[in-house]
Design a protein around this motif. Structure first.
Motif, PDB file in Angstrom:
ATOM      1  N   ALA A 205       0.830  -1.206   0.000  1.00 20.00           N
ATOM      2  CA  ALA A 205       0.000   0.000   0.000  1.00 20.00           C
ATOM      3  C   ALA A 205       0.868   1.262   0.000  1.00 20.00           C
ATOM      4  CB  ALA A 205      -0.932  -0.006   1.208  1.00 20.00           C
ATOM      5  N   THR A 209       0.860   3.694  -3.266  1.00 16.23           N
ATOM      6  CA  THR A 209       0.372   5.050  -3.029  1.00 16.23           C
ATOM      7  C   THR A 209       1.434   6.083  -3.393  1.00 16.23           C
ATOM      8  OG1 THR A 209      -1.054   4.270  -1.233  1.00 16.23           O
ATOM      9  CG2 THR A 209      -0.565   6.628  -1.299  1.00 16.23           C
ATOM     10  N   ARG A 210       2.676   5.819  -3.026  1.00 19.18           N
ATOM     11  CA  ARG A 210       3.760   6.760  -3.321  1.00 19.18           C
ATOM     12  C   ARG A 210       3.936   6.948  -4.825  1.00 19.18           C
ATOM     13  NH1 ARG A 210       8.966   6.873  -4.523  1.00 19.18           N
ATOM     14  NH2 ARG A 210       9.122   4.617  -4.706  1.00 19.18           N
ATOM     15  N   ARG A 213       0.955   8.924  -6.273  1.00 16.19           N
ATOM     16  CA  ARG A 213       1.045  10.346  -5.926  1.00 16.19           C
ATOM     17  C   ARG A 213       2.118  11.055  -6.762  1.00 16.19           C
ATOM     18  NH1 ARG A 213       1.473  11.213   0.417  1.00 16.19           N
ATOM     19  NH2 ARG A 213       1.481  13.374  -0.317  1.00 16.19           N
ATOM     20  N   TYR A 250      -3.221   0.184  -7.865  1.00 22.01           N
ATOM     21  CA  TYR A 250      -3.966   0.976  -6.881  1.00 22.01           C
ATOM     22  C   TYR A 250      -5.422   0.522  -6.836  1.00 22.01           C
ATOM     23  CZ  TYR A 250      -5.495   5.290  -4.498  1.00 22.01           C
ATOM     24  OH  TYR A 250      -6.025   6.203  -3.612  1.00 22.01           O
ATOM     25  N   GLU A 254      -7.701  -1.136  -3.953  1.00 19.08           N
ATOM     26  CA  GLU A 254      -8.924  -0.455  -3.524  1.00 19.08           C
ATOM     27  C   GLU A 254     -10.145  -1.367  -3.623  1.00 19.08           C
ATOM     28  OE1 GLU A 254     -11.469   3.641  -4.454  1.00 19.08           O
ATOM     29  OE2 GLU A 254      -9.564   3.272  -5.461  1.00 19.08           O
TER      30      GLU A 254
END
Length: 329
Positions: A205, A209-210, A213, A250, A254
């Motif tokens: 995760a 996420t990194r 972003r 991602y 999710e």
């Protein structure tokens, strides 16, 4: 044996989450060339190669011209299936510049260095006139994707040994660095979070996420027609191929266990939110059971799994009995 998450799972995941849509594509040169960087080769003490477009891109201001003869529009979510898995799978093959070059021709270059960055005033351009994708950077990202995917599959399979191996000796050091620098929990906290599997999922995760972003973003867009706030749409944009691929991962995260799970035998995606006709009345539907473990492969996956797991203990018992009988004689 657990076979891993299949390619179609990445393509399907976006349909199970509320924001699983991505707009736009990438403008990609039709031909790329492999070049040797003499300066970097001297610094590293070994040959260093990079990939660059064969033809320059045309711009009007800061915007690329879309109808260029030597460039094509590439839409990762439409033109390629299971892109993240394909990319991670390169870890086990040849690691030459030709592999990276073929990837750029088939899909698009990763474009690890965008030539822009953000501060509170907006976009700042670093003025790259010679866009380069270094082969070393390409395989560094291959190793990262392979590690992320292997950790995710280890969590799904409840395979603690594989998770620990990926953390300690995985293709990419990203999980090991995260473990050594940030995962300093007490023993009771570790147990509460499911030990190494808890960390593996946390690492996945964190890294996904990194990357999202860094190379992708949520954005609004206005469809043609009347300018009304109620007509404003939103979705995802990505800046490069890395952003597009990590968006797939991602969305897979999710989707979570409330929307999808995976076959215990073959890894196929099982849609927990879908409905299916009842056997007694086809006009009526019922939700798929949330505790399903096997796909709809006519029971073959369940039979295969039981044969390999439960059956092997019976076969072992019979062999031990025969061996014991022969020793008694």
């Amino acid at each position: 044996m657990w076979q891993g998450v299949e390619e179609s799972a990445f393509d399907e995941a976006g349909r199970f989450v509320a924001d699983g849509t991505a707009a736009g594509g990438l403008l990609v040169c039709k031909e790329f060339v492999l070049k040797r960087d003499p300066v970097k080769s001297w610094e590293l003490g070994r040959p260093s190669y990079y990939i660059r477009p064969k033809y320059p891109m045309k711009f009007v201001g800061f915007s690329a011209v879309e109808d260029q003869d030597n460039y094509r529009a590439y839409r990762p979510f439409e033109d390629s299936n299971g892109l993240f898995r394909k990319f991670a799978g390169l870890h086990n093959g040849d690691r030459s510049g030709d592999v990276a070059l073929e990837w750029a021709h088939t899909h698009a270059p990763l474009t690890c260095h965008l030539g822009i960055y953000l501060n509170r005033h907006g976009y700042l351009y670093e003025g790259y006139t010679d866009p380069r994708d270094y082969v070393d950077d390409f395989f560094e990202e291959v190793d990262r994707a392979a590690t992320v995917l292997a950790l995710y599959e280890a969590v799904l399979a409840r395979d603690r040994e594989k998770a620990r191996l990926m953390v300690e000796e995985g293709p990419s050091p990203c999980a090991k660095v995260l473990y050594e620098q940030l995962w300093n929990w007490e023993e009771e906290d570790e147990k509460h979070h499911d030990g190494i599997l808890g960390f593996a999922l946390h690492a996945v995760a964190f890294e996904v996420t990194r990357m999202v972003r860094t190379y992708a973003s949520r954005s609004f867009w206005m469809p043609p027609g009347r300018a009304l706030p109620s007509r404003v749409k939103w979705g995802w944009n990505f800046d490069n191929l890395l952003g597009a691929m990590y968006l797939q991962m991602y969305w897979l995260l999710e989707a979570g266990e409330n929307n999808v799970t995976h076959c215990k035998n073959c890894g196929a995606t099982i849609k927990l939110t879908a409905s299916k006709p009842t056997s007694t009345d086809p006009s009526k539907t019922r939700k798929v059971r949330s505790d399903r473990q096997f796909c709809d492969n006519k029971g073959r996956c369940q039979q295969s799994y039981n044969y390999r797991t439960k059956g092997k203990y019976k076969r072992k018992s019979k062999r031990d009995a025969r061996r014991s009988a022969s020793q008694d004689q």
